[in-house]
Design a protein around this motif. Structure first.
Motif, PDB file in Angstrom:
ATOM      1  N   THR A   1       0.826  -1.195   0.000  1.00 51.57           N
ATOM      2  CA  THR A   1       0.000   0.000   0.000  1.00 51.57           C
ATOM      3  C   THR A   1       0.865   1.251   0.000  1.00 51.57           C
ATOM      4  O   THR A   1       2.063   1.200   0.299  1.00 51.57           O
ATOM      5  CB  THR A   1      -0.945   0.014   1.232  1.00 51.57           C
ATOM      6  OG1 THR A   1      -1.877   1.093   1.092  1.00 51.57           O
ATOM      7  CG2 THR A   1      -0.178   0.168   2.534  1.00 51.57           C
ATOM      8  N   HIS A   2       0.231   2.359  -0.330  1.00 50.86           N
ATOM      9  CA  HIS A   2       0.847   3.683  -0.244  1.00 50.86           C
ATOM     10  C   HIS A   2      -0.170   4.572   0.448  1.00 50.86           C
ATOM     11  O   HIS A   2      -1.337   4.632   0.045  1.00 50.86           O
ATOM     12  CB  HIS A   2       1.175   4.226  -1.639  1.00 50.86           C
ATOM     13  CG  HIS A   2       1.956   5.492  -1.596  1.00 50.86           C
ATOM     14  ND1 HIS A   2       1.355   6.727  -1.638  1.00 50.86           N
ATOM     15  CD2 HIS A   2       3.280   5.724  -1.512  1.00 50.86           C
ATOM     16  CE1 HIS A   2       2.287   7.668  -1.587  1.00 50.86           C
ATOM     17  NE2 HIS A   2       3.460   7.088  -1.508  1.00 50.86           N
ATOM     18  N   ILE A   3       0.266   5.258   1.518  1.00 52.90           N
ATOM     19  CA  ILE A   3      -0.625   6.085   2.330  1.00 52.90           C
ATOM     20  C   ILE A   3      -0.115   7.520   2.354  1.00 52.90           C
ATOM     21  O   ILE A   3       1.085   7.755   2.477  1.00 52.90           O
ATOM     22  CB  ILE A   3      -0.688   5.530   3.778  1.00 52.90           C
ATOM     23  CG1 ILE A   3      -1.327   4.135   3.761  1.00 52.90           C
ATOM     24  CG2 ILE A   3      -1.436   6.479   4.706  1.00 52.90           C
ATOM     25  CD1 ILE A   3      -1.176   3.382   5.054  1.00 52.90           C
ATOM     26  N   LEU A   4      -1.032   8.471   2.230  1.00 54.26           N
ATOM     27  CA  LEU A   4      -0.753   9.892   2.437  1.00 54.26           C
ATOM     28  C   LEU A   4      -1.533  10.321   3.661  1.00 54.26           C
ATOM     29  O   LEU A   4      -2.734  10.052   3.764  1.00 54.26           O
ATOM     30  CB  LEU A   4      -1.216  10.728   1.243  1.00 54.26           C
ATOM     31  CG  LEU A   4      -0.555  10.463  -0.098  1.00 54.26           C
ATOM     32  CD1 LEU A   4      -1.247  11.278  -1.195  1.00 54.26           C
ATOM     33  CD2 LEU A   4       0.917  10.788  -0.042  1.00 54.26           C
ATOM     34  N   ILE A   5      -0.848  10.988   4.605  1.00 53.78           N
ATOM     35  CA  ILE A   5      -1.529  11.421   5.823  1.00 53.78           C
ATOM     36  C   ILE A   5      -0.865  12.685   6.366  1.00 53.78           C
ATOM     37  O   ILE A   5       0.349  12.832   6.290  1.00 53.78           O
ATOM     38  CB  ILE A   5      -1.539  10.282   6.869  1.00 53.78           C
ATOM     39  CG1 ILE A   5      -2.504  10.586   8.007  1.00 53.78           C
ATOM     40  CG2 ILE A   5      -0.148   9.962   7.376  1.00 53.78           C
ATOM     41  CD1 ILE A   5      -2.822   9.377   8.886  1.00 53.78           C
ATOM     42  N   GLY A   6      -1.698  13.604   6.846  1.00 51.18           N
ATOM     43  CA  GLY A   6      -1.178  14.772   7.542  1.00 51.18           C
ATOM     44  C   GLY A   6      -1.375  16.106   6.870  1.00 51.18           C
ATOM     45  O   GLY A   6      -1.305  17.128   7.534  1.00 51.18           O
ATOM     46  N   TYR A   7      -1.636  16.149   5.597  1.00 48.16           N
ATOM     47  CA  TYR A   7      -1.797  17.439   4.917  1.00 48.16           C
ATOM     48  C   TYR A   7      -3.097  18.085   5.380  1.00 48.16           C
ATOM     49  O   TYR A   7      -4.151  17.467   5.336  1.00 48.16           O
ATOM     50  CB  TYR A   7      -1.816  17.226   3.404  1.00 48.16           C
ATOM     51  CG  TYR A   7      -1.886  18.514   2.616  1.00 48.16           C
ATOM     52  CD1 TYR A   7      -0.749  19.280   2.437  1.00 48.16           C
ATOM     53  CD2 TYR A   7      -3.068  18.950   2.070  1.00 48.16           C
ATOM     54  CE1 TYR A   7      -0.797  20.467   1.720  1.00 48.16           C
ATOM     55  CE2 TYR A   7      -3.135  20.124   1.353  1.00 48.16           C
ATOM     56  CZ  TYR A   7      -1.991  20.879   1.178  1.00 48.16           C
ATOM     57  OH  TYR A   7      -2.051  22.047   0.472  1.00 48.16           O
ATOM     58  N   ASP A   8      -3.029  19.333   5.829  1.00 49.99           N
ATOM     59  CA  ASP A   8      -4.242  19.974   6.332  1.00 49.99           C
ATOM     60  C   ASP A   8      -4.790  21.068   5.425  1.00 49.99           C
ATOM     61  O   ASP A   8      -5.719  21.772   5.785  1.00 49.99           O
ATOM     62  CB  ASP A   8      -4.056  20.496   7.758  1.00 49.99           C
ATOM     63  CG  ASP A   8      -3.022  21.605   7.871  1.00 49.99           C
ATOM     64  OD1 ASP A   8      -2.599  22.155   6.836  1.00 49.99           O
ATOM     65  OD2 ASP A   8      -2.649  21.943   9.004  1.00 49.99           O
ATOM     66  N   GLY A   9      -4.211  21.240   4.240  1.00 45.26           N
ATOM     67  CA  GLY A   9      -4.787  22.136   3.254  1.00 45.26           C
ATOM     68  C   GLY A   9      -4.412  23.591   3.370  1.00 45.26           C
ATOM     69  O   GLY A   9      -4.965  24.429   2.670  1.00 45.26           O
ATOM     70  N   LYS A  10      -3.485  23.939   4.231  1.00 47.50           N
ATOM     71  CA  LYS A  10      -3.111  25.340   4.387  1.00 47.50           C
ATOM     72  C   LYS A  10      -2.125  25.801   3.324  1.00 47.50           C
ATOM     73  O   LYS A  10      -1.958  26.982   3.111  1.00 47.50           O
ATOM     74  CB  LYS A  10      -2.538  25.589   5.781  1.00 47.50           C
ATOM     75  CG  LYS A  10      -3.571  25.437   6.873  1.00 47.50           C
ATOM     76  CD  LYS A  10      -2.978  25.679   8.228  1.00 47.50           C
ATOM     77  CE  LYS A  10      -4.004  25.407   9.307  1.00 47.50           C
ATOM     78  NZ  LYS A  10      -3.403  25.342  10.628  1.00 47.50           N
ATOM     79  N   GLY A  11      -1.434  24.871   2.685  1.00 45.83           N
ATOM     80  CA  GLY A  11      -0.548  25.251   1.596  1.00 45.83           C
ATOM     81  C   GLY A  11       0.906  24.954   1.859  1.00 45.83           C
ATOM     82  O   GLY A  11       1.260  24.001   2.539  1.00 45.83           O
ATOM     83  N   PHE A  12       1.754  25.805   1.331  1.00 48.78           N
ATOM     84  CA  PHE A  12       3.192  25.625   1.415  1.00 48.78           C
ATOM     85  C   PHE A  12       3.640  25.446   2.864  1.00 48.78           C
ATOM     86  O   PHE A  12       3.312  26.254   3.724  1.00 48.78           O
ATOM     87  CB  PHE A  12       3.900  26.839   0.797  1.00 48.78           C
ATOM     88  CG  PHE A  12       5.382  26.678   0.692  1.00 48.78           C
ATOM     89  CD1 PHE A  12       5.928  25.794  -0.216  1.00 48.78           C
ATOM     90  CD2 PHE A  12       6.230  27.403   1.511  1.00 48.78           C
ATOM     91  CE1 PHE A  12       7.297  25.642  -0.314  1.00 48.78           C
ATOM     92  CE2 PHE A  12       7.598  27.262   1.419  1.00 48.78           C
ATOM     93  CZ  PHE A  12       8.134  26.374   0.495  1.00 48.78           C
ATOM     94  N   GLY A  13       4.363  24.384   3.107  1.00 53.60           N
ATOM     95  CA  GLY A  13       4.847  24.121   4.453  1.00 53.60           C
ATOM     96  C   GLY A  13       3.986  23.161   5.256  1.00 53.60           C
ATOM     97  O   GLY A  13       4.336  22.818   6.375  1.00 53.60           O
ATOM     98  N   ASP A  14       2.843  22.753   4.708  1.00 57.96           N
ATOM     99  CA  ASP A  14       2.025  21.747   5.387  1.00 57.96           C
ATOM    100  C   ASP A  14       2.740  20.408   5.314  1.00 57.96           C
ATOM    101  O   ASP A  14       2.763  19.758   4.275  1.00 57.96           O
ATOM    102  CB  ASP A  14       0.669  21.575   4.697  1.00 57.96           C
ATOM    103  CG  ASP A  14      -0.306  22.674   4.996  1.00 57.96           C
ATOM    104  OD1 ASP A  14       0.012  23.534   5.822  1.00 57.96           O
ATOM    105  OD2 ASP A  14      -1.391  22.655   4.405  1.00 57.96           O
TER     106      ASP A  14
END
Length: 139
Positions: free
Chosen positions: A63-76
């Motif tokens: 599997t490949h998982i993406l987690i943690g991006y909160d949508g605020k932009g550069f530096g998230d």
């Protein structure tokens, strides 16, 4: 003092439960949102034993998982996790991850349809750290 990639990754995993999980369906990727529970960089998620993801992971357990991006932009900062999945109905883990949010899908932690997907990471990358290159997390 600057935090290490491992400390940042641990914070991300402990404060972000929802991420995307990709599997392979035939020869194409298939992604969906999942809720993850972190236990020392091993991730657990709950699903029904009658889902496409269980069928897909039975054929190809990676599997490949993406987690943690909160949508605020550069530096998230967020994580890209590659790992191998084990499909389990271990009673101890079912009890550990059970919560009331699962009630619409399962009658309780002893529901025979409920299975746990245990994700053992082979690689974790810390991404989007304010323009810096990705960092591999040692765990």
């Amino acid at each position: 003092m600057a935090k290490t990639p491992k400390e940042i990754a641990e914070k991300i995993l402990n404060h972000n439960m929802v991420g995307t999980m990709a599997t392979i369906e035939g020869d194409k990727p298939h992604s969906r949102y999942m809720t993850f529970f972190n236990d020392n960089f091993t991730l657990y998620t709950v699903t029904s034993d009658h889902t496409h993801k269980v069928e897909e992971l039975s054929k190809n357990p990676y599997t490949h998982i993406l987690i943690g991006y909160d949508g605020k932009g550069f530096g998230d900062e967020f994580l890209e996790i590659e790992g191998k999945v084990e499909i389990s109905s271990d009673d101890t883990m079912r009890e550990k991850v059970w919560n009331k949010l699962l009630k619409p899908w399962f009658s309780g932690p002893d529901d025979p349809k409920m299975v746990i997907l245990k994700v053992t990471p082979s690689q974790i990358k810390l991404m989007n750290t304010k323009g810096e290159d990705p960092k591999f997390v040692e765990f």
